[in-house]
Design an enzyme around this catalytic site. Structure first.
Site, PDB file in Angstrom:
ATOM      1  CB  CYS A 117      40.377  11.232  14.320  1.00  0.00           C
ATOM      2  SG  CYS A 117      38.864  12.056  13.860  1.00  0.00           S
ATOM      3  CG  HIS A 258      40.848  11.967  18.377  1.00  0.00           C
ATOM      4  ND1 HIS A 258      41.103  13.180  17.767  1.00  0.00           N
ATOM      5  CD2 HIS A 258      39.629  11.558  17.912  1.00  0.00           C
ATOM      6  CE1 HIS A 258      40.096  13.483  16.979  1.00  0.00           C
ATOM      7  NE2 HIS A 258      39.187  12.528  17.049  1.00  0.00           N
ATOM      8  CG  ASN A 288      36.879  15.254  16.479  1.00  0.00           C
ATOM      9  OD1 ASN A 288      37.996  15.369  15.985  1.00  0.00           O
ATOM     10  ND2 ASN A 288      36.182  14.136  16.422  1.00  0.00           N
TER      11      ASN A 288
HETATM   12  N1  ACO Z   1      21.459  18.754  21.110  1.00  0.00           N
HETATM   13  C1  ACO Z   1      20.410  18.239  21.745  1.00  0.00           C
HETATM   14  N2  ACO Z   1      19.999  16.973  21.606  1.00  0.00           N
HETATM   15  C2  ACO Z   1      20.712  16.181  20.785  1.00  0.00           C
HETATM   16  C3  ACO Z   1      21.842  16.635  20.077  1.00  0.00           C
HETATM   17  C4  ACO Z   1      22.196  17.994  20.264  1.00  0.00           C
HETATM   18  N3  ACO Z   1      23.267  18.540  19.652  1.00  0.00           N
HETATM   19  N4  ACO Z   1      22.327  15.617  19.337  1.00  0.00           N
HETATM   20  C5  ACO Z   1      21.564  14.550  19.562  1.00  0.00           C
HETATM   21  N5  ACO Z   1      20.569  14.889  20.436  1.00  0.00           N
HETATM   22  C6  ACO Z   1      19.498  14.047  20.974  1.00  0.00           C
HETATM   23  C7  ACO Z   1      19.234  12.846  20.106  1.00  0.00           C
HETATM   24  O1  ACO Z   1      18.338  13.178  19.082  1.00  0.00           O
HETATM   25  C8  ACO Z   1      18.626  11.887  21.100  1.00  0.00           C
HETATM   26  O2  ACO Z   1      17.284  12.237  21.286  1.00  0.00           O
HETATM   27  P1  ACO Z   1      16.158  11.080  21.413  1.00  0.00           P
HETATM   28  O3  ACO Z   1      16.541  10.311  22.666  1.00  0.00           O
HETATM   29  O4  ACO Z   1      14.908  11.865  21.554  1.00  0.00           O
HETATM   30  O5  ACO Z   1      16.290  10.264  20.178  1.00  0.00           O
HETATM   31  C9  ACO Z   1      19.369  12.214  22.394  1.00  0.00           C
HETATM   32  O6  ACO Z   1      19.942  13.513  22.215  1.00  0.00           O
HETATM   33  C10 ACO Z   1      20.460  11.224  22.734  1.00  0.00           C
HETATM   34  O7  ACO Z   1      21.224  11.001  21.556  1.00  0.00           O
HETATM   35  P2  ACO Z   1      22.445  10.017  21.563  1.00  0.00           P
HETATM   36  O8  ACO Z   1      23.016   9.933  20.179  1.00  0.00           O
HETATM   37  O9  ACO Z   1      22.088   8.738  22.258  1.00  0.00           O
HETATM   38  O10 ACO Z   1      23.458  10.817  22.522  1.00  0.00           O
HETATM   39  P3  ACO Z   1      24.806  10.308  23.101  1.00  0.00           P
HETATM   40  O11 ACO Z   1      24.768  10.377  24.564  1.00  0.00           O
HETATM   41  O12 ACO Z   1      25.275   9.020  22.464  1.00  0.00           O
HETATM   42  O13 ACO Z   1      25.822  11.433  22.613  1.00  0.00           O
HETATM   43  C11 ACO Z   1      27.464  11.846  20.890  1.00  0.00           C
HETATM   44  C12 ACO Z   1      25.989  11.679  21.212  1.00  0.00           C
HETATM   45  C13 ACO Z   1      27.974  13.048  21.675  1.00  0.00           C
HETATM   46  C14 ACO Z   1      27.604  12.099  19.399  1.00  0.00           C
HETATM   47  C15 ACO Z   1      28.235  10.586  21.323  1.00  0.00           C
HETATM   48  O14 ACO Z   1      27.601   9.431  20.826  1.00  0.00           O
HETATM   49  C16 ACO Z   1      29.662  10.588  20.850  1.00  0.00           C
HETATM   50  O15 ACO Z   1      30.463  11.404  21.276  1.00  0.00           O
HETATM   51  N6  ACO Z   1      30.029   9.642  19.988  1.00  0.00           N
HETATM   52  C17 ACO Z   1      31.411   9.581  19.450  1.00  0.00           C
HETATM   53  C18 ACO Z   1      31.538  10.581  18.370  1.00  0.00           C
HETATM   54  C19 ACO Z   1      32.961  10.817  17.949  1.00  0.00           C
HETATM   55  O16 ACO Z   1      33.864  10.792  18.763  1.00  0.00           O
HETATM   56  N7  ACO Z   1      33.160  11.101  16.664  1.00  0.00           N
HETATM   57  C20 ACO Z   1      34.432  11.434  16.156  1.00  0.00           C
HETATM   58  C21 ACO Z   1      34.983  10.358  15.357  1.00  0.00           C
HETATM   59  S1  ACO Z   1      36.542  10.737  14.822  1.00  0.00           S
HETATM   60  C22 ACO Z   1      36.652  11.067  13.158  1.00  0.00           C
HETATM   61  O17 ACO Z   1      37.286  10.312  12.462  1.00  0.00           O
HETATM   62  C23 ACO Z   1      35.976  12.272  12.565  1.00  0.00           C
END
Ligand code: ACO
Length: 334
Positions: A117, A258, A288
């Site tokens: 990214c 980003h 993204n």
């Molecule tokens: N729908 C519903 N529930 C979900 C989903 C979904 N799509 N995805 C995960 N959950 C659940 C999980 O299973 C978890 O359930 P549990 O508590 O029963 O285990 C709960 O939601 C919370 O999951 P978390 O992973 O703690 O959720 P979080 O608030 O951290 O959000 C997210 C997840 C959105 C992925 C966040 O961590 C994030 O944005 N991280 C950065 C990701 C990013 O920017 N990536 C790009 C990198 S750039 C590149 O080079 C490609």
């Protein structure tokens, strides 16, 4: 040919998104998720997805044609093409060579860069440095991704986040000092590749029945760790470049971060103590798009008239690698 003293500026911009829209409601029919969960945790409402026979190179060509037209240049004036992508049409030849052929550009240097990214900021710096040598006249740089091709559509924790698209810029030299790309801070830390990777397809894990069965040809991510790293990296890169240029955040007109997650962007905004109106965001529409995210946002902000001549723009990126960085641009249209 002598190294130049002037500046390198963005002479033209363009972007392209595939037609097909995939909404949060559509995704809730594929995996156990909801529009409410996706919007609250990420800010994303929909993303664009390529058709089966639509490739990264096609998105790149469409964005490039708009950027070349916007630059007001004949395409034959371009002698350097760099593409940032983690979803090349194939392992080799490079997508840049495929795009070179599709655009009918002859006898130019063309290659790909892989910095996930952060890729667009890496190629902006690289093309600028190459133009400063005096050996190239005009560069075409493109961030392009068909991320839908490496997404595990059974993994709800990643499939809701990403989309396809491309953004392109034509860079040229000007004798005017202190305009265009003013500075870049680029960083990498390869000690934790497991946080965001596609394990198979390279020489470490070539394609086998087992690698396919174990779904190793899809993007894998530790969301929470990436979230922490993203906030830390982008804040650090913003402070570093401002300090180096003796600027305050108040001197910046637009921040183009980003486009990964609205909560990450809001945290950056709080940490930099900057009004949210200074941030240009479009992740609600596209998700993204990795290396394409910053140039698509930059192009939209420019075309919609937000970015004006001589505005100071701060771009912030983070991605797999891990990589992160910032670019400071003084908007200069010839
Ligand atoms: N729908 C519903 N529930 C979900 C989903 C979904 N799509 N995805 C995960 N959950 C659940 C999980 O299973 C978890 O359930 P549990 O508590 O029963 O285990 C709960 O939601 C919370 O999951 P978390 O992973 O703690 O959720 P979080 O608030 O951290 O959000 C997210 C997840 C959105 C992925 C966040 O961590 C994030 O944005 N991280 C950065 C990701 C990013 O920017 N990536 C790009 C990198 S750039 C590149 O080079 C490609």
């Amino acid at each position: 040919m002598q190294p130049t003293n002037g500046s390198v500026f963005i002479r033209g911009m363009g972007s392209h998104l595939p037609e097909k829209i995939l909404t949060n409601q559509d995704l809730s029919k594929l995996v156990e998720t909801s529009d409410e969960w996706i919007q609250t945790r990420t800010g994303i409402q929909s993303r664009r997805i390529c058709g089966k026979d639509e490739y990264t190179s096609d998105l790149a060509v469409a964005a490039a044609e708009k950027a070349i037209a916007d630059a007001g240049l004949d395409k034959d004036a371009i002698d350097l093409l760099i593409i940032a992508t983690i979803t090349p049409d194939m392992m080799f030849p490079s997508t840049a060579c495929i795009v070179q052929s599709k655009l009918g550009l002859e006898n130019i240097a063309a290659f790909d860069v892989e910095a996930a990214c952060s890729g667009f900021l890496y190629i902006l710096e690289m093309a600028s440095a190459m133009l400063h040598t005096g050996r190239y006249r005009n560069a075409l740089i493109i961030g392009a991704e068909k991320l839908s091709s490496i997404i595990d559509w059974k993994d709800r924790s990643t499939c809701v986040l990403f989309g396809d698209g491309a953004g392109a810029a034509v860079l040229s030299r000007t004798d005017e000092p202190d305009t265009g790309l003013l500075d870049s801070c680029l960083h990498a830390d390869g000690t934790r590749p497991e946080l965001l990777q596609m394990p198979a397809g390279g020489c470490q894990m070539p394609s086998t029945n087992e690698s396919v069965e174990n779904r190793c040809h899809f993007l894998k991510m530790n969301g929470r760790e990436i979230y922490r790293f993203a906030v830390r990296g982008m804040e650090r890169a913003a402070r570093e470049i401002l300090e180096r240029q003796n600027l305050e955040i108040e001197d910046v007109d637009w921040i183009i971060p980003h486009q990964a997650n609205m909560r990450i962007i809001e945290t950056i905004q709080e940490r930099l103590e900057t009004p949210k109106e200074k941030f240009y965001n479009n992740l609600q529409n596209y998700g993204n798009t990795s290396a394409a995210s910053i140039p698509i946002a930059l192009d939209e902000a420019y075309r919609q008239g937000y970015i004006q001549q001589d505005n100071t723009i701060l771009c912030l990126a983070f991605g797999a690698g891990l990589t992160w960085g910032s670019s400071l641009i003084k908007w200069h249209k010839s």
